[in-house]
Design a protein around this motif. Structure first.
Motif, PDB file in Angstrom:
ATOM      1  N   VAL A  58      39.712  22.367   8.245  1.00 36.31           N
ATOM      2  CA  VAL A  58      37.877  21.754   7.331  1.00 36.31           C
ATOM      3  C   VAL A  58      37.259  23.066   7.557  1.00 36.31           C
ATOM      4  O   VAL A  58      37.551  24.090   8.004  1.00 36.31           O
ATOM      5  CB  VAL A  58      37.597  20.669   8.553  1.00 36.31           C
ATOM      6  CG1 VAL A  58      38.866  19.343   8.272  1.00 36.31           C
ATOM      7  CG2 VAL A  58      37.194  20.743   9.803  1.00 36.31           C
ATOM      8  N   ASP A  59      36.355  22.586   6.626  1.00 35.45           N
ATOM      9  CA  ASP A  59      36.102  23.617   6.214  1.00 35.45           C
ATOM     10  C   ASP A  59      34.798  24.167   7.131  1.00 35.45           C
ATOM     11  O   ASP A  59      33.935  25.316   7.826  1.00 35.45           O
ATOM     12  CB  ASP A  59      34.982  23.509   4.672  1.00 35.45           C
ATOM     13  CG  ASP A  59      35.852  23.410   3.046  1.00 35.45           C
ATOM     14  OD1 ASP A  59      37.070  23.431   3.291  1.00 35.45           O
ATOM     15  OD2 ASP A  59      35.699  22.460   2.189  1.00 35.45           O
ATOM     16  N   VAL A  60      33.892  23.200   7.101  1.00 37.54           N
ATOM     17  CA  VAL A  60      32.467  22.785   8.759  1.00 37.54           C
ATOM     18  C   VAL A  60      33.118  21.832   9.601  1.00 37.54           C
ATOM     19  O   VAL A  60      32.886  20.733   8.949  1.00 37.54           O
ATOM     20  CB  VAL A  60      31.850  23.457   7.630  1.00 37.54           C
ATOM     21  CG1 VAL A  60      30.608  23.724   9.061  1.00 37.54           C
ATOM     22  CG2 VAL A  60      31.489  23.860   6.417  1.00 37.54           C
ATOM     23  N   LEU A  61      33.214  22.405  10.997  1.00 37.05           N
ATOM     24  CA  LEU A  61      33.346  21.634  11.733  1.00 37.05           C
ATOM     25  C   LEU A  61      31.731  21.424  12.804  1.00 37.05           C
ATOM     26  O   LEU A  61      31.642  22.916  13.318  1.00 37.05           O
ATOM     27  CB  LEU A  61      34.186  21.705  12.719  1.00 37.05           C
ATOM     28  CG  LEU A  61      34.976  20.557  13.996  1.00 37.05           C
ATOM     29  CD1 LEU A  61      35.181  19.745  13.656  1.00 37.05           C
ATOM     30  CD2 LEU A  61      35.005  21.130  14.932  1.00 37.05           C
ATOM     31  N   VAL A  62      30.828  20.745  13.024  1.00 40.04           N
ATOM     32  CA  VAL A  62      29.719  20.767  13.150  1.00 40.04           C
ATOM     33  C   VAL A  62      29.816  20.187  15.004  1.00 40.04           C
ATOM     34  O   VAL A  62      30.345  18.673  14.555  1.00 40.04           O
ATOM     35  CB  VAL A  62      28.410  19.510  12.141  1.00 40.04           C
ATOM     36  CG1 VAL A  62      26.970  19.649  12.549  1.00 40.04           C
ATOM     37  CG2 VAL A  62      28.454  20.680  11.166  1.00 40.04           C
ATOM     38  N   LYS A  63      29.670  20.307  15.753  1.00 36.95           N
ATOM     39  CA  LYS A  63      29.226  19.417  16.563  1.00 36.95           C
ATOM     40  C   LYS A  63      27.635  19.477  17.311  1.00 36.95           C
ATOM     41  O   LYS A  63      27.247  20.769  17.409  1.00 36.95           O
ATOM     42  CB  LYS A  63      30.323  20.094  17.756  1.00 36.95           C
ATOM     43  CG  LYS A  63      31.621  19.492  17.054  1.00 36.95           C
ATOM     44  CD  LYS A  63      32.799  19.935  18.493  1.00 36.95           C
ATOM     45  CE  LYS A  63      33.869  19.631  18.292  1.00 36.95           C
ATOM     46  NZ  LYS A  63      34.833  20.307  19.342  1.00 36.95           N
ATOM     47  N   SER A  64      27.469  18.932  18.467  1.00 36.60           N
ATOM     48  CA  SER A  64      26.789  18.545  18.664  1.00 36.60           C
ATOM     49  C   SER A  64      26.120  17.389  20.068  1.00 36.60           C
ATOM     50  O   SER A  64      27.345  16.816  20.421  1.00 36.60           O
ATOM     51  CB  SER A  64      25.274  17.846  18.191  1.00 36.60           C
ATOM     52  OG  SER A  64      25.446  16.805  17.800  1.00 36.60           O
TER      53      SER A  64
END
Length: 113
Positions: A58-64
């Motif tokens: 995946v290009d960008v993996l965003v987590k919060s």
């Protein structure tokens, strides 16, 4: 976590800034990741994610993490001259489902079908 903000409005604002200058695909991914970081989220580029059946790049993996809940978004960045086909949109949907992400976001400089 972006509390009280409108993610679509923030993305539209950032898109104007991204579109103002031509850039390479890697720079486009980094710019997208930087945007999510500016919202206080964790963002990594070029990540290999394990799915139920296979792994996905995946290009960008965003987590919060907010009040004990972890949220995961998969962001695909398409800095193409042509529009993104429906097949690419459906592929992202399948990846989101297979890896158990909460949301999939497709950023495209040329729109979609």
């Amino acid at each position: 976590l972006c509390t009280g903000c409108d993610i679509e409005q923030a993305l539209d604002s950032k898109k104007t800034k991204i579109a103002a200058k031509p850039m390479e695909w890697k720079d486009y991914q980094e710019e997208a990741a930087g945007f999510f970081r500016s919202l206080g989220l964790s963002a990594e580029t070029d990540v290999r994610v394990e799915g139920v059946r296979t792994t996905h790049d995946v290009d960008v993996l965003v987590k919060s993490k907010h009040v004990g809940f972890e949220t995961t978004w998969i962001v695909e960045c398409k800095n193409w001259k042509s529009s993104v086909s429906k097949l690419h949109v459906l592929a992202l949907r399948e990846i989101v489902r297979e890896v158990g992400a909460d949301r999939g976001i497709l950023l495209s400089e040329s729109g979609s079908q």
